[in-house]
Design a protein around this motif. Structure first.
Motif, short mmCIF file in Angstrom:
data_model
loop_
_atom_site.label_atom_id
_atom_site.label_comp_id
_atom_site.label_asym_id
_atom_site.label_seq_id
_atom_site.Cartn_x
_atom_site.Cartn_y
_atom_site.Cartn_z
N GLY A 111 13.05 -0.24 10.38
CA GLY A 111 12.59 0.19 11.70
C GLY A 111 11.71 1.42 11.60
N ASP A 112 11.42 2.00 12.78
CA ASP A 112 10.56 3.18 12.85
C ASP A 112 11.42 4.45 12.73
N GLY A 113 11.31 5.08 11.57
CA GLY A 113 12.13 6.27 11.29
C GLY A 113 11.67 7.53 12.01
N THR A 114 10.52 7.50 12.68
CA THR A 114 10.12 8.72 13.41
C THR A 114 11.12 9.01 14.53
N VAL A 140 11.86 13.51 5.01
CA VAL A 140 10.82 12.54 5.36
C VAL A 140 9.92 12.41 4.14
N THR A 141 9.75 11.17 3.66
CA THR A 141 9.01 10.97 2.41
C THR A 141 7.63 10.37 2.66
N ALA A 142 7.10 10.54 3.88
CA ALA A 142 5.73 10.15 4.21
C ALA A 142 5.14 11.30 5.02
N LEU A 152 19.81 11.87 6.03
CA LEU A 152 18.96 10.79 6.52
C LEU A 152 17.60 10.88 5.83
N GLU A 153 17.17 9.79 5.23
CA GLU A 153 15.84 9.73 4.63
C GLU A 153 14.96 8.84 5.49
N ILE A 154 13.73 9.29 5.76
CA ILE A 154 12.78 8.44 6.46
C ILE A 154 11.74 8.00 5.43
N GLY A 155 11.65 6.67 5.23
CA GLY A 155 10.73 6.11 4.23
C GLY A 155 11.47 5.76 2.94
N THR A 156 12.30 4.71 3.02
CA THR A 156 13.09 4.30 1.84
C THR A 156 12.19 3.92 0.67
N GLY A 157 11.09 3.23 0.97
CA GLY A 157 10.15 2.78 -0.07
C GLY A 157 10.87 2.01 -1.16
N SER A 158 10.77 2.47 -2.38
CA SER A 158 11.41 1.80 -3.52
C SER A 158 12.92 2.00 -3.54
N GLY A 159 13.41 3.06 -2.87
CA GLY A 159 14.83 3.38 -2.92
C GLY A 159 15.15 4.48 -3.94
N TYR A 160 14.14 4.97 -4.65
CA TYR A 160 14.40 5.94 -5.72
C TYR A 160 14.99 7.26 -5.18
N GLN A 161 14.38 7.81 -4.14
CA GLN A 161 14.90 9.08 -3.58
C GLN A 161 16.34 8.88 -3.09
N ALA A 162 16.61 7.72 -2.49
CA ALA A 162 17.97 7.43 -2.01
C ALA A 162 18.94 7.40 -3.20
N VAL A 190 15.75 4.88 6.44
CA VAL A 190 15.02 3.95 7.31
C VAL A 190 13.65 3.65 6.70
N GLU A 191 13.27 2.37 6.71
CA GLU A 191 11.97 1.94 6.16
C GLU A 191 11.29 1.00 7.16
N ARG A 192 9.99 1.20 7.37
CA ARG A 192 9.30 0.35 8.35
C ARG A 192 8.82 -0.98 7.78
N HIS A 193 8.64 -1.08 6.46
CA HIS A 193 8.20 -2.36 5.87
C HIS A 193 9.42 -3.19 5.50
N GLU A 208 0.82 -1.22 0.00
CA GLU A 208 0.00 0.00 0.00
C GLU A 208 0.85 1.27 0.00
N GLN A 209 2.08 1.18 -0.48
CA GLN A 209 2.97 2.33 -0.51
C GLN A 209 3.19 2.76 -1.95
N THR A 210 3.80 3.94 -2.12
CA THR A 210 4.04 4.44 -3.48
C THR A 210 5.47 4.99 -3.60
N ILE A 211 5.99 4.94 -4.82
CA ILE A 211 7.20 5.68 -5.15
C ILE A 211 6.70 7.11 -5.37
N LEU A 217 3.06 8.71 7.48
CA LEU A 217 4.21 8.31 8.30
C LEU A 217 3.62 7.62 9.52
N ILE A 218 3.93 6.33 9.68
CA ILE A 218 3.34 5.56 10.78
C ILE A 218 4.42 5.22 11.79
N GLY A 219 4.18 5.53 13.06
CA GLY A 219 5.21 5.22 14.06
C GLY A 219 4.98 5.96 15.35
#
Ligand code: SAH
Length: 216
Positions: free
Chosen positions: A134-137, A151-153, A85-95, A108-111, A60-63, A208-210
């Motif tokens: 882990g929890d990037g918050t 922060v990408t969420a 530091l990026e919070i929400g790696t997701g696909s890795g595109y922003q990184a 950091v990515e929670r999923h 249920e996430q998006t790039i 952003l969940i955490g």
């Protein structure tokens, strides 16, 4: 990573589109012209990878939309060798975009599943980002302070731990709002305990969940 002339053409078109929408930083546009965004989505979505839109990446996430990635990266004002530091790696595109700019990337990515797939993909692309599940918050205190935190969420409030992990001169770029739409906030730490705050409207992120975010 396999690329294809048609994707290179599509990427250049995307860059022109972002320029028309107001992205001015040539280094950021150069990164977007180089990173194979199609590698960050499933093969079924490859043909849409260079549209300026967010696309599903599972769980249920998006790039993020390329415009959003470009804008957040511009607002970070990164220099070669800076630590982000990026919070929400997701696909890795922003990184990958940050890596291309010569930044030392921590993300950091929670999923767990997204963490593993981003790790494999970034390694295959030669990006040496350090990733954590882990929890990037709560940030990533082991490598603090950071010159930039993105922060990408979408967050309900600015997590205290992220502010605490900024270096003097560091910039925190975070979408704040409800779960439908957010305002991009940029906090610049001008001196110990002193900050300037700017706002840019009209963004929409997954939540952003955490501990210092929304409830899961
Ligand atoms: N930067 C990503 C965007 C992914 S969407 C990209 O370029 O593809 C935002 C991501 O933030 C999702 O993968 C979601 O799982 C993650 N996320 C949400 N809350 C989080 C938290 N507290 N810690 C770490 N990641 C979180």
């Amino acid at each position: 990573m396999l690329d294809h002339p048609k994707f290179i053409t599509h990427r250049h078109r995307l860059v022109e589109n972002l320029r028309e929408k107001g992205i001015q930083n040539e280094a950021v546009l150069g990164a977007i012209a180089s990173i194979p965004r199609h590698a960050f989505v499933s093969s079924a979505l490859e043909s849409r990878a260079y549209e300026d839109s967010a696309l599903p990446i599972g769980k249920e996430q998006t790039i993020s939309q390329p415009f959003t990635v470009a804008r957040q990266t511009e607002l970070l004002e990164v220099a070669k060798g800076s630590k982000v530091l990026e919070i929400g790696t997701g696909s890795g595109y922003q990184a990958a975009v940050l890596c291309h700019l010569g930044v030392q990337v921590y993300s950091v990515e929670r999923h767990e599943a997204l963490y593993f797939s981003a790790k494999d993909l970034l390694r295959a692309l030669g990006c040496r980002a350090r990733l954590k599940h882990g929890d990037g918050t709560k940030g990533w205190s082991a490598f603090a302070p950071y010159d930039g935190i993105v922060v990408t969420a979408g967050a309900p409030v600015i997590p205290d731990d992220l502010v605490a992990q900024l270096s003097v001169g560091g910039r925190l770029v975070i979408p704040i709002g409800d779960q439908q739409s957010q305002t991009m906030v940029r906090l610049i730490k001008t001196a110990e305990g002193q900050f300037t705050r700017e706002e840019y409207s009209g963004f929409s992120f997954v939540p952003l969940i955490g501990e210092q975010g929304w409830d899961g």
